[in-house]
Design a protein around this motif. Structure first.
Motif, short mmCIF file in Angstrom:
data_model
loop_
_atom_site.label_atom_id
_atom_site.label_comp_id
_atom_site.label_asym_id
_atom_site.label_seq_id
_atom_site.Cartn_x
_atom_site.Cartn_y
_atom_site.Cartn_z
N CYS A 138 -0.70 8.28 0.00
CA CYS A 138 -2.12 8.50 -0.29
C CYS A 138 -3.00 8.02 0.87
O CYS A 138 -2.63 7.09 1.59
CB CYS A 138 -2.52 7.75 -1.57
SG CYS A 138 -1.61 8.33 -3.03
N ILE A 139 -4.14 8.65 0.99
CA ILE A 139 -5.08 8.28 2.04
C ILE A 139 -5.67 6.93 1.69
O ILE A 139 -6.21 6.74 0.59
CB ILE A 139 -6.20 9.33 2.18
CG1 ILE A 139 -5.60 10.68 2.56
CG2 ILE A 139 -7.23 8.89 3.22
CD1 ILE A 139 -6.64 11.79 2.59
N ASP A 140 -5.55 5.97 2.63
CA ASP A 140 -6.07 4.62 2.46
C ASP A 140 -5.50 3.91 1.24
O ASP A 140 -6.07 2.92 0.76
CB ASP A 140 -7.60 4.64 2.36
CG ASP A 140 -8.25 5.18 3.63
OD1 ASP A 140 -7.62 4.96 4.71
OD2 ASP A 140 -9.32 5.78 3.55
N GLY A 141 -4.37 4.43 0.69
CA GLY A 141 -3.75 3.77 -0.47
C GLY A 141 -4.67 3.66 -1.64
O GLY A 141 -4.63 2.70 -2.40
N GLY A 142 -5.51 4.68 -1.82
CA GLY A 142 -6.55 4.58 -2.82
C GLY A 142 -6.10 4.72 -4.25
O GLY A 142 -6.89 4.50 -5.16
N ASN A 143 -4.92 5.09 -4.53
CA ASN A 143 -4.45 5.28 -5.92
C ASN A 143 -3.58 4.14 -6.41
O ASN A 143 -2.70 4.31 -7.25
CB ASN A 143 -3.65 6.58 -6.01
CG ASN A 143 -4.54 7.82 -5.79
OD1 ASN A 143 -5.63 7.90 -6.37
ND2 ASN A 143 -4.08 8.74 -4.95
N ALA A 157 0.83 -1.20 0.00
CA ALA A 157 0.00 0.00 0.00
C ALA A 157 0.87 1.25 0.00
O ALA A 157 1.96 1.28 0.57
CB ALA A 157 -0.92 -0.01 1.22
N CYS A 158 0.38 2.29 -0.64
CA CYS A 158 1.07 3.58 -0.69
C CYS A 158 0.94 4.26 0.67
O CYS A 158 -0.15 4.33 1.25
CB CYS A 158 0.46 4.44 -1.79
SG CYS A 158 1.21 6.10 -1.89
N ASP A 159 2.08 4.74 1.22
CA ASP A 159 2.07 5.42 2.50
C ASP A 159 1.68 6.89 2.36
O ASP A 159 1.34 7.54 3.35
CB ASP A 159 3.47 5.34 3.16
CG ASP A 159 3.84 3.93 3.54
OD1 ASP A 159 2.94 3.15 3.93
OD2 ASP A 159 5.05 3.59 3.45
N CYS A 212 2.87 5.17 -4.46
CA CYS A 212 2.20 4.66 -5.65
C CYS A 212 2.67 5.46 -6.87
O CYS A 212 3.48 6.39 -6.75
CB CYS A 212 0.68 4.75 -5.50
SG CYS A 212 0.07 6.46 -5.37
#
Length: 715
Positions: free
Chosen positions: A95-100, A91-93, A115
């Motif tokens: 972005c919020i909630d790794g949404g992208n 998961a991307c640290d 991401c």
């Protein structure tokens, strides 16, 4: 990860450290520390679960122990690398909630997985474009391990969370310093500690090597001792077996002898019984069946023979001629007790620093130089075994430190001989080691002197005026002692200046009549007092100590003693000129031996004058009346003769065995090599008497009697 970070795993739970803390033993794991404290059962101490070291529990428990920031960073990096290698979607640290979408790179500066969209923002951002980013693969993980910088640490106080920690203090009331300054101080301390540790580790490594060597030596000693024990008891077993065979053989001999004798006796008894039975059977048969005529015919014979047989029985012993008892006496009790105590094991602790060596303080160029070594235990007792590594070297102090290594002979009894041959003259240092350690008095200074060339003797380098000098001797300090026809002994210093006069003409203690021989050892002076037919003992300053001898031809008596010398055992050897003999005494004047020159053959000599000892301890006699030099052992056994001097008087021998003989009628000094060949002659002397060598440098002194001078020649 374990290969790159083997130290991040707790030795107790075998999991990566969580919130590692710092202990004095440097073991860290908060969870295991809590567990260890809980099991310790003590409110003040707990035992480290890894090294079992007892550690004081701080107030507040393990949570207040200082964090191990370095180890924490290593754990953090290992976690990042594990995600990069083992997870396909991270998961991307940013972005919020790794949404992208999943992360595609890792920012080593921000410590974040990014991401694709966040990566583009970093790459194009004014302040973010210079951040170091790596891909999410094996190569990226390896790059991360080498390029990622430790995380910055921020203040934990409220409203200061975004402020970096820039200052340090051990306590609120203490002075606050910039953390970089404190870190620099600690770096210096750590560097110093590392250097100290390196030095100590080097010493410990050396000690370990020595321990390993000692362990090997213990095994060697064990094998040697085991071999000795087995050999000793095999010898005992063989001896006991041989003794057993001897006893059994003797037993067999005794048994056979007795059995044979008893068997012969038994056969004699059987024969007698048979003879008696023969006559008794015949008598019974005649009585029963024969007629009167037959009885009359045999009646007289049977009783006669039967009675004769019965009388023979009476003449022999009917008891067994041998007894049956064979007693063996093997006193095993005492032997058993002795065997139970047989043999001893000694823990000989070999000590190089206690070991000793012997040799002379002077060596000669090109000449063999031997050093005798005696191994010792730490208690100073002689070490009885060989096998120690012995080394000897002779190191020049002037020729660029040139080194000569010695050959070592192990005598297998704790003694060794080191042989060295110095190639150059000058001051040297002698170093002797056993098992890598110096023995007593090693290193030690050694003077290597050039071999003497007597061919250069021509003109005297020093002339000392003295009335009728008869003999000369040189003290270790360089003083020159001259026996004079004035009835005294003059003492000159090294420059030839008169320093002292010992004695006067007369017959009292400390007085002399024609002193013709002087010998000095230490601070003791012996004088052949020729005219008084005695030997006197004085101090080197002239104080009378003792005298012995009187005129005569008996043991211990003299007729004109002309020379006296001292051997290595402090025995006094005196030439008794008028009695044509040499007498040997102990240091107090007690007679020991006479070498009689009277008679004929090789052993004979006439009018012995000067005496000297060669390096082997043999006695060389300048036989004035025989015009030769005779050589005898210290026991008086004839060895050889050499030279044809014209009335030899004085003789001196150097430490290489060269003889210097002064010739009264030849007016010269003849020099002979150790084999007795004349190699040089110093001429133009005038009735020379005694000659001597300076023990310090080998300079030659001649009492030139006819010219009233003492001459010095430098070699």
């Amino acid at each position: 990860m374990e290969k790159l970070f083997p130290h991040i795993t707790c030795g107790v739970c075998f999991k990566p450290y969580k919130d590692p803390r710092i202990l004095p033993c440097l073991h860290s794991c908060l969870q295991c520390l809590h567990h260890g404290i809980g099991k310790s059962g003590s409110q003040q101490m707990f035992q480290c679960p890894i090294c079992e070291r007892n550690t004081s529990i701080p107030v507040g428990g393990a949570s207040v122990l200082p964090q191990n920031l370095h180890l924490g960073s290593e754990v953090e990096v290992a976690g990042y690398m594990s995600k990069m290698v083992n997870n396909s979607d991270v998961a991307c640290d940013h972005c919020i909630d790794g949404g992208n979408g999943p992360a595609v790179v890792f920012c080593c500066t921000c410590h974040q997985f990014l991401c694709k969209l966040a990566y583009e923002c970093h790459r194009t951002g004014r302040h973010l474009s210079k951040h170091n980013m790596v891909g999410l693969d094996q190569a990226g993980a390896r790059q991360l391990h080498t390029t990622m910088k430790p995380r910055e640490h921020y203040c934990s106080q409220p409203n200061h969370e975004e402020n970096k920690l820039n200052f340090y203090s051990t306590h609120k009331s203490h002075t606050v310093k910039e953390i970089s300054t404190v870190a620099k101080t600690h770096e210096i301390e750590i560097t110093g500690a590392l250097e100290d540790a390196k030095e100590v580790v080097t010493k410990l490594t050396g000690a370990m090597d020595e321990n390993n060597r000692m362990i090997e030596q213990v095994e060697i000693s064990k094998r040697n001792a085991s071999l000795a024990i087995n050999q000793a008891f095999e010898t005992l077993q063989q001896t006991l077996e041989e003794r057993k065979k001897t006893l059994l053989s003797e037993l067999e001999t005794i048994s056979l002898s007795r059995t044979t004798a008893l068997t012969l006796q038994k056969e004699q008894f059987e024969k007698m019984i048979g003879d008696i039975g023969h006559y008794t059977d015949m008598a019974s048969q005649i009585l029963q069946t024969h007629t009167d005529h037959e009885i009359v015919a045999l009646g007289g014979l049977i009783p006669t023979e039967l009675q004769a047989t019965l009388k023979r029985v009476q003449t022999i012993s009917l008891s067994p001629n041998q007894h049956s008892n064979i007693t063996v006496s093997v006193q095993t009790d005492d032997l058993t007790r002795q065997l139970l105590k047989l043999g001893n094991l000694f823990e000989f602790y070999f000590s190089p620093s206690s070991s000793t060596w012997m040799s002379t303080s002077v060596a000669k160029v090109g000449t063999r130089y031997d050093v005798k070594i005696q191994g010792k235990t730490s208690e100073g007792a002689e070490y009885p075994h060989g096998g120690v590594e012995v080394k000897g070297e002779m190191r020049s102090k002037t020729h660029n430190g040139a080194v000569v290594y010695g050959e070592v002979e192990d005598h297998r009894d704790g003694t060794y001989t080191i042989t060295l041959t110095p190639p150059t003259a000058g001051p040297h240092q002698l170093l002797i080691t056993m098992d890598g350690q110096h023995v007593q008095n090693s290193p030690n200074d050694l003077d290597v002197r050039p071999k003497r060339d007597y061919h250069t003797l021509c003109n005297a380098q020093q002339v000392i005026q003295c009335n009728r000098p008869r003999c000369v001797a040189i003290h270790d300090n360089g003083d020159i002692y001259v026996g004079s026809g004035d009835g005294c002994i003059y003492v000159f210093d090294q420059t030839g200046q008169l320093k002292n006069t010992i004695g006067s003409r007369g017959s009292g203690d400390g007085q002399f009549s024609s002193p013709s021989g002087i010998s000095i050892k230490g601070d003791v002076l012996y004088v052949a007092d020729t005219g008084n037919h005695r030997v006197q003992k004085l101090t080197s300053s002239g104080k009378f100590l003792h005298k012995f001898g009187q005129q005569g031809s008996g043991q211990g008596q003299f007729n004109r003693p002309l020379a006296v010398i001292i051997d290595s055992n402090n025995k006094l050897i005196v030439s008794d000129e008028g009695n044509h003999r040499i007498q040997i005494f102990n240091e107090n004047g007690g007679w020991l031996l006479t070498i009689d020159g009277n008679g004929s053959g090789n052993h004979s000599f006439q009018s012995p004058w000067g005496l000297a000892l060669d390096p082997q301890g043999n006695i060389h006699v300048a036989a004035y009346g025989s015009n030769t030099i005779k050589v005898f052992t210290k026991e008086g056994v004839y060895v050889r003769m050499y030279g044809d001097p014209n009335r030899p008087i004085g003789i001196a021998i150097d430490d290489e065995g060269y003889s210097l003989v002064s010739e009264w009628r030849g007016h010269c000094l003849s020099i002979y090599d150790p084999e007795g060949n004349k190699i040089h002659t110093v001429r133009n002397l005038k009735k020379p008497y005694g000659t001597a060598l300076d023990p310090r440098d080998g300079s030659v002194f001649i009492a030139n009697w006819g010219a009233n001078t003492v001459l010095k020649y430098c070699v």
